[in-house]
Design a protein around this motif. Structure first.
Motif, PDB file in Angstrom:
ATOM      1  N   VAL A 189       0.845  -1.193   0.000  1.00  0.00           N
ATOM      2  CA  VAL A 189       0.000   0.000   0.000  1.00  0.00           C
ATOM      3  C   VAL A 189       0.879   1.242   0.000  1.00  0.00           C
ATOM      4  O   VAL A 189       2.029   1.216   0.438  1.00  0.00           O
ATOM      5  CB  VAL A 189      -0.951   0.038   1.213  1.00  0.00           C
ATOM      6  CG1 VAL A 189      -1.912  -1.136   1.174  1.00  0.00           C
ATOM      7  CG2 VAL A 189      -0.170   0.060   2.524  1.00  0.00           C
ATOM      8  N   ARG A 190       0.305   2.314  -0.500  1.00  0.00           N
ATOM      9  CA  ARG A 190       0.987   3.609  -0.513  1.00  0.00           C
ATOM     10  C   ARG A 190       1.314   4.032   0.919  1.00  0.00           C
ATOM     11  O   ARG A 190       0.487   3.928   1.824  1.00  0.00           O
ATOM     12  CB  ARG A 190       0.072   4.616  -1.202  1.00  0.00           C
ATOM     13  CG  ARG A 190       0.694   5.938  -1.520  1.00  0.00           C
ATOM     14  CD  ARG A 190      -0.074   6.657  -2.629  1.00  0.00           C
ATOM     15  NE  ARG A 190      -1.497   6.746  -2.406  1.00  0.00           N
ATOM     16  CZ  ARG A 190      -2.087   7.708  -1.689  1.00  0.00           C
ATOM     17  NH1 ARG A 190      -1.353   8.639  -1.100  1.00  0.00           N
ATOM     18  NH2 ARG A 190      -3.395   7.743  -1.560  1.00  0.00           N
ATOM     19  N   GLY A 191       2.544   4.506   1.126  1.00  0.00           N
ATOM     20  CA  GLY A 191       3.013   4.774   2.472  1.00  0.00           C
ATOM     21  C   GLY A 191       2.301   5.894   3.190  1.00  0.00           C
ATOM     22  O   GLY A 191       2.301   5.929   4.425  1.00  0.00           O
ATOM     23  N   ASP A 192       1.692   6.836   2.454  1.00  0.00           N
ATOM     24  CA  ASP A 192       1.047   7.958   3.118  1.00  0.00           C
ATOM     25  C   ASP A 192      -0.447   7.766   3.295  1.00  0.00           C
ATOM     26  O   ASP A 192      -1.166   8.714   3.637  1.00  0.00           O
ATOM     27  CB  ASP A 192       1.332   9.263   2.373  1.00  0.00           C
ATOM     28  CG  ASP A 192       0.911   9.220   0.913  1.00  0.00           C
ATOM     29  OD1 ASP A 192       0.522   8.140   0.436  1.00  0.00           O
ATOM     30  OD2 ASP A 192       0.976  10.277   0.247  1.00  0.00           O
ATOM     31  N   LEU A 193      -0.944   6.551   3.077  1.00  0.00           N
ATOM     32  CA  LEU A 193      -2.345   6.284   3.410  1.00  0.00           C
ATOM     33  C   LEU A 193      -2.523   6.298   4.923  1.00  0.00           C
ATOM     34  O   LEU A 193      -1.620   5.879   5.663  1.00  0.00           O
ATOM     35  CB  LEU A 193      -2.783   4.926   2.863  1.00  0.00           C
ATOM     36  CG  LEU A 193      -2.983   4.801   1.355  1.00  0.00           C
ATOM     37  CD1 LEU A 193      -3.329   3.351   0.997  1.00  0.00           C
ATOM     38  CD2 LEU A 193      -4.074   5.740   0.853  1.00  0.00           C
ATOM     39  N   PRO A 194      -3.661   6.737   5.418  1.00  0.00           N
ATOM     40  CA  PRO A 194      -3.899   6.700   6.859  1.00  0.00           C
ATOM     41  C   PRO A 194      -3.809   5.268   7.390  1.00  0.00           C
ATOM     42  O   PRO A 194      -4.164   4.321   6.685  1.00  0.00           O
ATOM     43  CB  PRO A 194      -5.325   7.246   7.001  1.00  0.00           C
ATOM     44  CG  PRO A 194      -5.560   8.027   5.755  1.00  0.00           C
ATOM     45  CD  PRO A 194      -4.787   7.338   4.671  1.00  0.00           C
ATOM     46  N   PRO A 195      -3.320   5.081   8.607  1.00  0.00           N
ATOM     47  CA  PRO A 195      -3.185   3.731   9.163  1.00  0.00           C
ATOM     48  C   PRO A 195      -4.479   2.929   9.119  1.00  0.00           C
ATOM     49  O   PRO A 195      -4.460   1.719   8.858  1.00  0.00           O
ATOM     50  CB  PRO A 195      -2.733   3.988  10.601  1.00  0.00           C
ATOM     51  CG  PRO A 195      -2.043   5.313  10.548  1.00  0.00           C
ATOM     52  CD  PRO A 195      -2.792   6.110   9.523  1.00  0.00           C
ATOM     53  N   GLU A 196      -5.610   3.588   9.366  1.00  0.00           N
ATOM     54  CA  GLU A 196      -6.876   2.848   9.364  1.00  0.00           C
ATOM     55  C   GLU A 196      -7.224   2.351   7.958  1.00  0.00           C
ATOM     56  O   GLU A 196      -7.845   1.294   7.796  1.00  0.00           O
ATOM     57  CB  GLU A 196      -8.014   3.706   9.928  1.00  0.00           C
ATOM     58  CG  GLU A 196      -8.284   5.012   9.198  1.00  0.00           C
ATOM     59  CD  GLU A 196      -7.469   6.179   9.732  1.00  0.00           C
ATOM     60  OE1 GLU A 196      -7.868   7.336   9.462  1.00  0.00           O
ATOM     61  OE2 GLU A 196      -6.459   5.935  10.414  1.00  0.00           O
ATOM     62  N   THR A 197      -6.830   3.108   6.920  1.00  0.00           N
ATOM     63  CA  THR A 197      -7.081   2.664   5.547  1.00  0.00           C
ATOM     64  C   THR A 197      -6.192   1.483   5.197  1.00  0.00           C
ATOM     65  O   THR A 197      -6.639   0.515   4.582  1.00  0.00           O
ATOM     66  CB  THR A 197      -6.841   3.819   4.557  1.00  0.00           C
ATOM     67  OG1 THR A 197      -7.702   4.912   4.885  1.00  0.00           O
ATOM     68  CG2 THR A 197      -7.129   3.372   3.126  1.00  0.00           C
ATOM     69  N   ARG A 198      -4.921   1.564   5.602  1.00  0.00           N
ATOM     70  CA  ARG A 198      -4.016   0.443   5.348  1.00  0.00           C
ATOM     71  C   ARG A 198      -4.522  -0.833   6.020  1.00  0.00           C
ATOM     72  O   ARG A 198      -4.486  -1.915   5.430  1.00  0.00           O
ATOM     73  CB  ARG A 198      -2.611   0.788   5.852  1.00  0.00           C
ATOM     74  CG  ARG A 198      -1.846   1.711   4.921  1.00  0.00           C
ATOM     75  CD  ARG A 198      -0.496   2.057   5.490  1.00  0.00           C
ATOM     76  NE  ARG A 198      -0.590   3.215   6.377  1.00  0.00           N
ATOM     77  CZ  ARG A 198       0.360   3.586   7.231  1.00  0.00           C
ATOM     78  NH1 ARG A 198       1.455   2.867   7.337  1.00  0.00           N
ATOM     79  NH2 ARG A 198       0.211   4.667   7.964  1.00  0.00           N
ATOM     80  N   ASP A 199      -4.993  -0.698   7.256  1.00  0.00           N
ATOM     81  CA  ASP A 199      -5.486  -1.877   7.965  1.00  0.00           C
ATOM     82  C   ASP A 199      -6.769  -2.398   7.329  1.00  0.00           C
ATOM     83  O   ASP A 199      -6.990  -3.617   7.248  1.00  0.00           O
ATOM     84  CB  ASP A 199      -5.735  -1.531   9.436  1.00  0.00           C
ATOM     85  CG  ASP A 199      -5.953  -2.764  10.284  1.00  0.00           C
ATOM     86  OD1 ASP A 199      -5.130  -3.705  10.201  1.00  0.00           O
ATOM     87  OD2 ASP A 199      -6.958  -2.814  11.018  1.00  0.00           O
ATOM     88  N   ALA A 200      -7.617  -1.489   6.843  1.00  0.00           N
ATOM     89  CA  ALA A 200      -8.850  -1.915   6.171  1.00  0.00           C
ATOM     90  C   ALA A 200      -8.535  -2.677   4.891  1.00  0.00           C
ATOM     91  O   ALA A 200      -9.206  -3.668   4.557  1.00  0.00           O
ATOM     92  CB  ALA A 200      -9.729  -0.698   5.874  1.00  0.00           C
ATOM     93  N   ILE A 201      -7.529  -2.235   4.147  1.00  0.00           N
ATOM     94  CA  ILE A 201      -7.131  -2.940   2.919  1.00  0.00           C
ATOM     95  C   ILE A 201      -6.633  -4.337   3.260  1.00  0.00           C
ATOM     96  O   ILE A 201      -6.981  -5.322   2.596  1.00  0.00           O
ATOM     97  CB  ILE A 201      -6.050  -2.126   2.181  1.00  0.00           C
ATOM     98  CG1 ILE A 201      -6.657  -0.831   1.620  1.00  0.00           C
ATOM     99  CG2 ILE A 201      -5.419  -2.954   1.053  1.00  0.00           C
ATOM    100  CD1 ILE A 201      -5.628   0.163   1.116  1.00  0.00           C
TER     101      ILE A 201
END
Length: 325
Positions: free
Chosen positions: A257-269
């Protein structure tokens, strides 16, 4: 017909030129600013799929995966297939793509340069590692006559030195199994990839196997065992194309995932991909969306030091090149 996307060019120069462009010749840390993780959750996500197979095969299945991810994430997900691995890394680095299914070398480049983060590692047939394989139709490259494996496909053991002077199809300059590890094997065997073989970059792993099958090249490299993906179109590929060598184990590809995505978005993905594999677990393999695209049947968590073996392979390759230059 042979369809290389990079014609006969020096392997090592191609690799080092690509690394210089992304600032990784020394395998150091990110060369740009640290990415922010304080952004707002995106209202749309873009998924990139590397062209490990012919693009039209991937495109046939990307809509279903995008729809499944959209349902899990609650936002639209679009998908695209770039021309090559570097194209996806650059798209993620510039914010034009948010999610990528990247092989380990390309993922390492993206992590070092842009802070792209792995969140899951693919599992195939219970394994989180795989190998590169060397292919030919010439049994003289075998030390002993080839024999059929449990899937009816021919294999043998053959010395890598047998490729000297031959035309070899690699896949992509940033492919771990389609270039990096095989090129290091050549150097370890005392074979100069620029002088002792003829080479061509041909794009997809299936394209490398087809080039061998058609006699366009004498030798090809790809992930193991790419021949399985081609049996419907080429029923005799396992009897005609012989695997005569393999690389050491390599970490599987995975979800990045893109490094500047919010942590909650990364975890959702991460949760969304796990949910899709769980949803499809009881289906036949040919009905599982991730299996149809990349033969993925599950995921495992990312462990510390995931890319150490890939970094070590690159350093060894670079050091050998320096010694020979």
């Amino acid at each position: 017909m042979l369809r290389p996307f990079v014609s006969r060019v020096p392997l090592v120069l191609t690799l080092l030129s690509m690394l210089a462009l992304v600032g990784l010749t020394g395998c150091g840390g990110p060369s740009g600013d640290d990415p922010s993780v304080d952004g707002e959750a995106p209202q749309k996500l873009v998924l990139g799929l590397v062209p490990a197979r012919e693009a039209d095969v991937l495109i046939e299945n990307t809509d279903e995966l995008s729809e499944a991810l959209s349902a899990e994430l609650g936002v639209p997900v679009e998908s695209f297939v770039p021309q090559d691995y570097t194209g996806l890394v650059e798209a993620m680095g510039s914010g034009r793509a948010d999610i990528g299914l990247l092989p380990p070398f390309a993922a390492m480049l993206g992590n070092q340069r842009y802070g792209i983060e792995p969140v899951l590692i693919s599992v195939r047939r219970g394994e989180a590692t795989y190998k590169a394989q060397w292919m030919t139709t010439d049994p003289s490259l075998c030390a002993e006559p080839p024999t059929a494996d449990e899937n009816g496909m021919l294999r043998c053991d053959g010395p890598i030195e047998g490729v000297r002077g031959r035309l070899v199809a690699f896949t992509d300059p940033t492919s771990t199994s389609g270039h990096l590890f095989p090129a290091l094997q050549l150097l370890d065997a005392g074979i100069n990839p620029e002088q002792d073989i003829q080479s061509v970059f041909i794009g997809g792993h299936d394209a490398a196997a087809i080039a061998v099958y058609n006699g366009d090249v004498e030798v090809g490299v790809a992930f193991e065992d790419v021949r399985r993906l081609l049996r419907d179109e080429y029923p005799d590929i396992g009897e005609k194309v012989i695997v005569f060598g393999q690389s050491p184990p390599i970490p599987n590809d995975g979800v990045t995932v893109r490094g500047d995505l919010p942590p909650e978005t990364r975890d959702a993905i991460r949760r969304a991909f796990l949910a899709i594999t769980e949803r499809d677990a009881d289906k036949p393999q040919e009905e599982r969306v991730l299996w149809r695209i990349y033969e993925i049947d599950g995921f495992v968590a990312v462990e510390p030091g995931l890319y150490d073996v890939v970094k070590r392979a690159f350093r060894e390759m670079r050091d050998k090149i320096d010694l020979n230059s």
